[in-house]
Enzyme design. Structure first.
Site, mmCIF file in Angstrom:
data_model
loop_
_atom_site.group_PDB
_atom_site.id
_atom_site.type_symbol
_atom_site.label_atom_id
_atom_site.label_comp_id
_atom_site.label_asym_id
_atom_site.label_seq_id
_atom_site.Cartn_x
_atom_site.Cartn_y
_atom_site.Cartn_z
ATOM 1 N N CYS A 176 6.206 -7.495 6.951
ATOM 2 C CA CYS A 176 7.335 -7.030 7.756
ATOM 3 C C CYS A 176 7.709 -8.124 8.751
ATOM 4 O O CYS A 176 6.837 -8.761 9.342
ATOM 5 C CB CYS A 176 6.971 -5.746 8.502
ATOM 6 S SG CYS A 176 8.348 -5.029 9.435
ATOM 7 N N CYS A 206 -1.664 5.572 10.033
ATOM 8 C CA CYS A 206 -0.402 4.982 10.475
ATOM 9 C C CYS A 206 -0.660 3.712 11.277
ATOM 10 O O CYS A 206 -1.452 3.710 12.215
ATOM 11 C CB CYS A 206 0.353 5.999 11.328
ATOM 12 S SG CYS A 206 1.963 5.440 11.880
ATOM 13 N N GLU A 245 0.818 -1.204 0.000
ATOM 14 C CA GLU A 245 0.000 0.000 0.000
ATOM 15 C C GLU A 245 0.854 1.257 0.000
ATOM 16 O O GLU A 245 1.927 1.301 0.602
ATOM 17 C CB GLU A 245 -0.949 -0.019 1.205
ATOM 18 C CG GLU A 245 -1.860 -1.237 1.168
ATOM 19 C CD GLU A 245 -2.847 -1.311 2.318
ATOM 20 O OE1 GLU A 245 -2.798 -0.442 3.207
ATOM 21 O OE2 GLU A 245 -3.660 -2.242 2.323
#
EC number: 2.1.1.192
Length: 382
Positions: free
Chosen positions: A116, A345, A96
């Site tokens: 990640c 975030c 993204e």
């Protein structure tokens, strides 16, 4: 039996690499600049559209090269103007990219990995694990796609993208070579012409690569701190067990010293209710950072399903901020943007949601925050 030739993807080549490519095919080096401008300034991926390049060279390029960015799966626009692209990379994974407009500034948040490996406990991206590193073309391709979407020409006064932050999915320093190449293209006038002060790399703290960074590039640095002591950071950011705070801050200090020009480190601190949001945590943070010139960006936690964490109250955030202000720190509280499209975030997970499911998700998030909605205290776009 015939064999197919693997074409060179010119999108991810830096200027020296592009010049070397043209050398290798017996062409003059100035062709590198011509082709780079077509690719990055005008978003061209068809060699026949490069009108100042000879037909013979265009035909040669079509046989041995290509300009190929990630595949755009979806593009969504938030009610606050934030945009999110979901793009599919060669590994088959989706990542993204988020664009955050604010006045004359437009910040693009770019991903460096699909998934990640660092498994930070409050981050939705980390929950999906690591899938793959992005190539240089896939990293810079996110800038290329966004720029084309806006029809904007880089390095002009009215360009849409003024800042780039490597704060999307993944740990940039664990995809070092490809991220470095992409950031060079961001700053190159033949690429996107963005000032080194406006390109920021955010890291959770891969100490050896912070030291290596200074040898290769000059960009702004942000540290995802999230805790004022090792015991708590070990829980929230597991890489801290390998590179504890003293070692980490010393490496950041070394990097910032190489930049000079009175540039300071940005500290990012995600605030979690009853976990790291108390005044005593702020006091610890003041002591921890006393030898590190920095500005501090407080990030109220953005909820996602099954996270186990909550956003702190308005009063808790204000008390924390005031404590840091009184110690002389420049402290801002990041305003949540793009929450209705899961672009805030910590919410990037590389999934494509249909509109009904996204609407349900947004309603759930609003209900979570309704009891104590946080007003805009300050805005910081790095």
């Amino acid at each position: 039996m015939t064999t197919s030739t693997v074409k060179t993807n010119l999108l991810g080549l830096t200027q020296p690499e592009m010049e070397k490519f043209f050398d290798s095919i017996g062409e003059k080096r100035f062709r590198a600049g011509q082709v780079m401008k077509w690719i990055h300034h005008f978003g061209v991926d068809d060699f026949d559209a490069m009108t100042n390049v000879s037909k013979a060279l265009r035909d040669k390029l079509k046989a041995i090269a290509e300009v190929r960015g990630p595949e755009v799966v979806s593009e969504d626009i938030s009610s606050d103007g934030t945009r999110k692209w979901v793009v599919r990379v060669a590994s088959g994974s989706c990542v993204e990219t988020v664009y955050i407009p604010q006045g004359k500034r437009g910040t693009l948040c770019v991903s460096s990995q699909a998934g990640c490996a660092l498994d930070c406990s409050f981050c939705s991206t980390g929950k999906q694990g690591f899938n793959s590193n992005l190539t240089a073309a896939e990293v810079i391709g996110q800038v290329w796609i966004a720029n084309k979407s806006f029809g904007s020409v880089p390095a002009t006064v009215d360009r849409a993208i003024t800042n780039v932050v490597m704060m999307g999915m993944g740990e940039p320093l664990l995809n070092f070579d490809n991220v470095i190449a992409a950031m060079h293209l961001m700053m190159d006038d033949l690429g996107y012409g963005i000032s080194k002060r406006r390109v920021t790399l955010s890291t959770s703290g891969v100490v050896p690569m912070i030291d290596e960074l200074a040898k290769h590039i000059d960009v702004s640095l942000a540290l995802s701190l999230h805790a004022p002591n090792d015991a708590l950071r070990n829980q929230l950011v597991p890489i801290n067990k390998k590179y504890p705070l003293k070692m980490l801050l010393e490496s950041c200090q070394r990097y910032m010293a190489t930049l000079g020009e009175k540039r300071v480190l940005t500290i990012e601190y995600t605030m979690l209710k009853d976990i790291n949001d108390k005044v005593e945590h702020a006091v610890e943070m003041i002591e921890l950072l006393k030898n590190t010139p920095c500005k501090i960006n407080l990030i109220p936690f953005n909820p996602f399903p099954h996270s186990g964490y909550e956003r702190p109250s308005n009063n808790a955030i204000r008390r924390f901020q005031d404590q840091l202000h009184q110690a002389g720190y420049n402290v801002t509280v990041r305003t949540t943007r793009g929450e209705d499209i899961d672009a805030a975030c910590g919410q990037l997970v590389g999934q494509v949601m249909d509109r009904t499911r996204r609407s349900e998700r947004y309603i759930a998030v609003r209900e979570l925050n309704a009891a104590d909605d946080l007003p805009q205290i300050a805005v910081n776009r790095i």
